[in-house]
Design a protein around this motif. Structure first.
Motif, PDB file in Angstrom:
ATOM      1  N   ALA A 262      62.575 -30.446 -53.630  1.00 53.13           N
ATOM      2  CA  ALA A 262      63.384 -31.609 -53.277  1.00 53.13           C
ATOM      3  C   ALA A 262      63.478 -32.537 -54.487  1.00 53.13           C
ATOM      4  CB  ALA A 262      62.759 -32.340 -52.092  1.00 53.13           C
ATOM      5  N   ILE A 263      64.704 -32.982 -54.794  1.00 63.20           N
ATOM      6  CA  ILE A 263      64.914 -33.849 -55.962  1.00 63.20           C
ATOM      7  C   ILE A 263      64.207 -35.191 -55.763  1.00 63.20           C
ATOM      8  CG2 ILE A 263      66.685 -35.064 -57.334  1.00 63.20           C
ATOM      9  CD1 ILE A 263      68.561 -32.667 -56.434  1.00 63.20           C
ATOM     10  N   ALA A 264      64.330 -35.741 -54.557  1.00 68.68           N
ATOM     11  CA  ALA A 264      63.665 -37.025 -54.263  1.00 68.68           C
ATOM     12  C   ALA A 264      63.327 -37.064 -52.789  1.00 68.68           C
ATOM     13  CB  ALA A 264      64.586 -38.187 -54.621  1.00 68.68           C
ATOM     14  N   THR A 265      62.251 -37.721 -52.447  1.00 68.24           N
ATOM     15  CA  THR A 265      61.898 -37.841 -51.032  1.00 68.24           C
ATOM     16  C   THR A 265      62.766 -38.920 -50.409  1.00 68.24           C
ATOM     17  OG1 THR A 265      60.181 -39.424 -51.618  1.00 68.24           O
ATOM     18  CG2 THR A 265      59.506 -37.127 -51.345  1.00 68.24           C
ATOM     19  N   ALA A 266      63.076 -38.748 -49.139  1.00 69.30           N
ATOM     20  CA  ALA A 266      63.936 -39.708 -48.440  1.00 69.30           C
ATOM     21  C   ALA A 266      63.223 -41.043 -48.297  1.00 69.30           C
ATOM     22  CB  ALA A 266      64.288 -39.155 -47.066  1.00 69.30           C
ATOM     23  N   THR A 267      63.978 -42.118 -48.468  1.00 73.11           N
ATOM     24  CA  THR A 267      63.391 -43.460 -48.314  1.00 73.11           C
ATOM     25  C   THR A 267      63.217 -43.780 -46.842  1.00 73.11           C
ATOM     26  OG1 THR A 267      65.556 -44.493 -48.224  1.00 73.11           O
ATOM     27  CG2 THR A 267      64.564 -44.246 -50.415  1.00 73.11           C
ATOM     28  N   GLY A 268      62.431 -44.809 -46.570  1.00 70.70           N
ATOM     29  CA  GLY A 268      62.152 -45.196 -45.186  1.00 70.70           C
ATOM     30  C   GLY A 268      63.398 -45.511 -44.396  1.00 70.70           C
ATOM     31  N   LEU A 269      64.371 -46.199 -45.036  1.00 75.64           N
ATOM     32  CA  LEU A 269      65.581 -46.607 -44.318  1.00 75.64           C
ATOM     33  C   LEU A 269      66.415 -45.399 -43.907  1.00 75.64           C
ATOM     34  CD1 LEU A 269      67.443 -48.863 -43.300  1.00 75.64           C
ATOM     35  CD2 LEU A 269      68.556 -48.850 -45.528  1.00 75.64           C
ATOM     36  N   VAL A 270      66.522 -44.391 -44.817  1.00 77.18           N
ATOM     37  CA  VAL A 270      67.326 -43.208 -44.507  1.00 77.18           C
ATOM     38  C   VAL A 270      66.738 -42.446 -43.325  1.00 77.18           C
ATOM     39  CG1 VAL A 270      68.105 -40.969 -45.422  1.00 77.18           C
ATOM     40  CG2 VAL A 270      68.241 -43.013 -46.839  1.00 77.18           C
ATOM     41  N   LYS A 271      65.426 -42.541 -43.154  1.00 73.81           N
ATOM     42  CA  LYS A 271      64.779 -41.814 -42.055  1.00 73.81           C
ATOM     43  C   LYS A 271      65.038 -42.482 -40.701  1.00 73.81           C
ATOM     44  CE  LYS A 271      61.022 -39.756 -44.729  1.00 73.81           C
ATOM     45  NZ  LYS A 271      59.588 -39.789 -45.012  1.00 73.81           N
ATOM     46  N   THR A 272      65.487 -43.728 -40.683  1.00 73.14           N
ATOM     47  CA  THR A 272      65.771 -44.429 -39.422  1.00 73.14           C
ATOM     48  C   THR A 272      67.203 -44.147 -38.992  1.00 73.14           C
ATOM     49  OG1 THR A 272      66.671 -46.443 -40.409  1.00 73.14           O
ATOM     50  CG2 THR A 272      64.266 -46.327 -40.167  1.00 73.14           C
ATOM     51  N   PRO A 273      67.532 -44.308 -37.716  1.00 70.26           N
ATOM     52  CA  PRO A 273      68.926 -44.115 -37.280  1.00 70.26           C
ATOM     53  C   PRO A 273      69.885 -45.053 -38.017  1.00 70.26           C
ATOM     54  CG  PRO A 273      67.455 -44.266 -35.379  1.00 70.26           C
ATOM     55  CD  PRO A 273      66.642 -44.619 -36.584  1.00 70.26           C
ATOM     56  N   CYS A 274      69.404 -46.263 -38.357  1.00 65.23           N
ATOM     57  CA  CYS A 274      70.262 -47.255 -39.035  1.00 65.23           C
ATOM     58  C   CYS A 274      70.746 -46.743 -40.395  1.00 65.23           C
ATOM     59  CB  CYS A 274      69.503 -48.572 -39.242  1.00 65.23           C
ATOM     60  SG  CYS A 274      68.759 -49.204 -37.727  1.00 65.23           S
ATOM     61  N   LEU A 276      71.630 -43.885 -41.270  1.00 66.83           N
ATOM     62  CA  LEU A 276      72.707 -42.894 -41.182  1.00 66.83           C
ATOM     63  C   LEU A 276      73.800 -43.336 -40.206  1.00 66.83           C
ATOM     64  CD1 LEU A 276      70.312 -39.832 -40.841  1.00 66.83           C
ATOM     65  CD2 LEU A 276      71.623 -40.410 -42.878  1.00 66.83           C
ATOM     66  N   CYS A 277      73.729 -44.595 -39.745  1.00 70.97           N
ATOM     67  CA  CYS A 277      74.630 -45.064 -38.687  1.00 70.97           C
ATOM     68  C   CYS A 277      76.034 -45.343 -39.231  1.00 70.97           C
ATOM     69  CB  CYS A 277      74.060 -46.331 -38.054  1.00 70.97           C
ATOM     70  SG  CYS A 277      75.089 -46.935 -36.696  1.00 70.97           S
ATOM     71  N   PRO A 278      77.091 -44.731 -38.617  1.00 73.70           N
ATOM     72  CA  PRO A 278      78.457 -44.935 -39.117  1.00 73.70           C
ATOM     73  C   PRO A 278      79.018 -46.333 -38.809  1.00 73.70           C
ATOM     74  CG  PRO A 278      78.496 -43.521 -37.181  1.00 73.70           C
ATOM     75  CD  PRO A 278      77.052 -43.744 -37.513  1.00 73.70           C
ATOM     76  N   VAL A 279      78.405 -47.049 -37.828  1.00 71.65           N
ATOM     77  CA  VAL A 279      78.900 -48.393 -37.470  1.00 71.65           C
ATOM     78  C   VAL A 279      77.870 -49.462 -37.853  1.00 71.65           C
ATOM     79  CG1 VAL A 279      80.522 -47.669 -35.663  1.00 71.65           C
ATOM     80  CG2 VAL A 279      78.108 -47.998 -35.086  1.00 71.65           C
ATOM     81  N   PHE A 280      77.081 -49.186 -38.880  1.00 71.04           N
ATOM     82  CA  PHE A 280      76.012 -50.106 -39.318  1.00 71.04           C
ATOM     83  C   PHE A 280      76.563 -51.510 -39.634  1.00 71.04           C
ATOM     84  CE2 PHE A 280      73.394 -51.936 -42.749  1.00 71.04           C
ATOM     85  CZ  PHE A 280      72.144 -51.940 -42.137  1.00 71.04           C
ATOM     86  N   ASP A 281      77.749 -51.571 -40.278  1.00 71.27           N
ATOM     87  CA  ASP A 281      78.331 -52.859 -40.688  1.00 71.27           C
ATOM     88  C   ASP A 281      78.786 -53.701 -39.500  1.00 71.27           C
ATOM     89  OD1 ASP A 281      77.866 -52.168 -43.294  1.00 71.27           O
ATOM     90  OD2 ASP A 281      79.894 -51.403 -43.663  1.00 71.27           O
ATOM     91  N   ASP A 282      79.057 -53.051 -38.358  1.00 68.71           N
ATOM     92  CA  ASP A 282      79.524 -53.791 -37.170  1.00 68.71           C
ATOM     93  C   ASP A 282      78.378 -54.176 -36.240  1.00 68.71           C
ATOM     94  OD1 ASP A 282      82.158 -53.339 -38.037  1.00 68.71           O
ATOM     95  OD2 ASP A 282      82.140 -51.337 -37.124  1.00 68.71           O
ATOM     96  N   CYS A 283      77.129 -53.833 -36.648  1.00 66.94           N
ATOM     97  CA  CYS A 283      75.969 -54.063 -35.777  1.00 66.94           C
ATOM     98  C   CYS A 283      75.390 -55.454 -36.026  1.00 66.94           C
ATOM     99  CB  CYS A 283      74.916 -52.988 -36.061  1.00 66.94           C
ATOM    100  SG  CYS A 283      73.487 -53.087 -34.980  1.00 66.94           S
ATOM    101  N   SER A 284      75.220 -56.222 -34.952  1.00 64.15           N
ATOM    102  CA  SER A 284      74.605 -57.557 -35.086  1.00 64.15           C
ATOM    103  C   SER A 284      73.921 -57.927 -33.788  1.00 64.15           C
ATOM    104  CB  SER A 284      75.665 -58.608 -35.438  1.00 64.15           C
ATOM    105  OG  SER A 284      76.615 -58.696 -34.379  1.00 64.15           O
ATOM    106  N   ASP A 285      72.915 -58.765 -33.868  1.00 59.29           N
ATOM    107  CA  ASP A 285      72.158 -59.169 -32.682  1.00 59.29           C
ATOM    108  C   ASP A 285      73.071 -59.941 -31.736  1.00 59.29           C
ATOM    109  OD1 ASP A 285      69.943 -59.311 -31.107  1.00 59.29           O
ATOM    110  OD2 ASP A 285      69.165 -61.153 -32.008  1.00 59.29           O
ATOM    111  N   GLY A 286      73.181 -59.494 -30.496  1.00 60.19           N
ATOM    112  CA  GLY A 286      74.037 -60.154 -29.510  1.00 60.19           C
ATOM    113  C   GLY A 286      75.459 -59.658 -29.519  1.00 60.19           C
ATOM    114  N   GLY A 287      75.817 -58.813 -30.507  1.00 57.16           N
ATOM    115  CA  GLY A 287      77.180 -58.285 -30.588  1.00 57.16           C
ATOM    116  C   GLY A 287      77.368 -57.089 -29.668  1.00 57.16           C
ATOM    117  N   GLU A 288      78.612 -56.539 -29.696  1.00 61.56           N
ATOM    118  CA  GLU A 288      78.901 -55.363 -28.855  1.00 61.56           C
ATOM    119  C   GLU A 288      78.024 -54.187 -29.271  1.00 61.56           C
ATOM    120  OE1 GLU A 288      82.747 -52.688 -27.570  1.00 61.56           O
ATOM    121  OE2 GLU A 288      83.122 -54.666 -28.445  1.00 61.56           O
ATOM    122  N   ILE A 289      77.828 -54.036 -30.584  1.00 67.13           N
ATOM    123  CA  ILE A 289      76.884 -53.042 -31.120  1.00 67.13           C
ATOM    124  C   ILE A 289      75.685 -53.838 -31.623  1.00 67.13           C
ATOM    125  CG2 ILE A 289      76.522 -51.241 -32.854  1.00 67.13           C
ATOM    126  CD1 ILE A 289      79.675 -50.941 -32.804  1.00 67.13           C
TER     127      ILE A 289
END
Length: 303
Positions: A262-274, A276-289
């Motif tokens: 493996a060229i590099a080990t995956a970082t902590g953030l990549v291992k979370t659903p966030c 790899l999330c395609p709607v990450f930019d639309d996600c906010s506390d209290g929002g629809e996502i």
């Protein structure tokens, strides 16, 4: 005469226990008209002396197993019918409920016949990995298909995860050692890369000689393990054209495998659903996502 033609054809089939093609019959009896040939074959099929099979090259005529027939002498028609249904099922076997549908006999009668055929060692019951309580029936001397037994990875219906893991590690170790030898050769990068590849036959030979498997493993089994290495990102595969008769080649092609780091080990953030999330930019506390309503985040945190 027609009788002589039928006798000659039966004799010809005896010489070829795996079956003969129409072409073989034509070569052996060139004087025969196509109509005479067809009549003789149909006669042997109708009296149950011949059976019709299909393989990659076309139709095959084979002499029916007289041993099974002689063992069935004295059996009633119901027993013969059940035996025939099981014989037709081949190495995948057949469930008692399907025997009932095909025979139209009551299940109590079928169970009695199955016990009787088992006691005569004409058939056997084999546990299927597809369902824990499901038994399929096949002829006594038939080797069950992999879809029934699960092949090398199952023992009495239990998946041998530790055995698969050991094979996975040993195959990777072999590919790594091949890559190390290639690196130590001090050749150009391209030559190093090419010489770090191993054929599936080489890996199979190495595993066979280790003697770690209690069952005989096929090349197909080893390729299944090598595929798990590819899925894990530990190996890569390439297919090349092979010389005719080359060891390990199939249909003029050969599969080559090499270990990769493996060229590099995956970082902590990549291992979370966030990560790899395609709607990450639309996600906010209290929002629809929102992180508080995200099922993927909940599953990952195991709430």
């Amino acid at each position: 005469s027609d009788k002589n033609v039928i006798k000659k054809k039966a004799h010809l089939c005896e010489q070829f226990p795996h079956g003969i093609t129409d072409h073989v019959i034509q070569n052996d009896m060139p004087h025969l008209e196509p109509q005479q040939r067809a009549t003789a074959i149909n006669k042997l099929l109708s009296v149950g002396q011949l059976e019709l099979l299909r393989n990659s090259s076309g139709l095959l005529y084979r002499l029916k197993d007289s041993q099974g027939s002689s063992k069935m002498k004295g059996s009633d028609n119901q027993e013969k019918l059940v035996y025939q249904i099981i014989e037709d099922a081949g190495n995948k076997g057949i469930w008692s409920r399907d025997i009932r549908f095909k025979s139209n006999l009551p299940l109590t009668e079928i169970n009695k016949i199955l016990k009787n055929l088992e006691s005569k060692k004409l058939i056997k019951a084999v546990k299927s990995v597809a369902a824990s309580k499901k038994k399929v029936y096949m002829l006594y001397n038939v080797q069950p298909d992999r879809s029934v037994t699960g092949g090398a990875w199952y023992s009495d219906q239990d998946f041998e995860s530790e055995f698969v893991e050991v094979l996975n590690q040993q195959c990777f170790k072999f590919l790594q050692s091949k890559a190390e030898v290639a690196r130590d050769g001090k050749h150009s990068p391209m030559v190093q890369r090419n010489s770090s590849f191993a054929t599936s036959h080489e890996v199979w030979k190495y595993i066979s000689e280790l003697g770690i498997s209690k069952v005989e493993l096929s090349m197909e089994d080893i390729e299944t393990i090598l595929n798990t290495l590819i899925y894990d990102g530990k190996a890569e595969m390439t297919v090349i054209a092979a010389k005719e008769g080359a060891v390990g080649s199939v249909d003029g092609q050969m599969k080559l495998y090499r270990g990769v780091n493996a060229i590099a080990t995956a970082t902590g953030l990549v291992k979370t659903p966030c990560g790899l999330c395609p709607v990450f930019d639309d996600c906010s506390d209290g929002g629809e996502i929102s992180p508080s309503t995200c099922i993927y985040l909940s599953e990952w945190l195991d709430f």
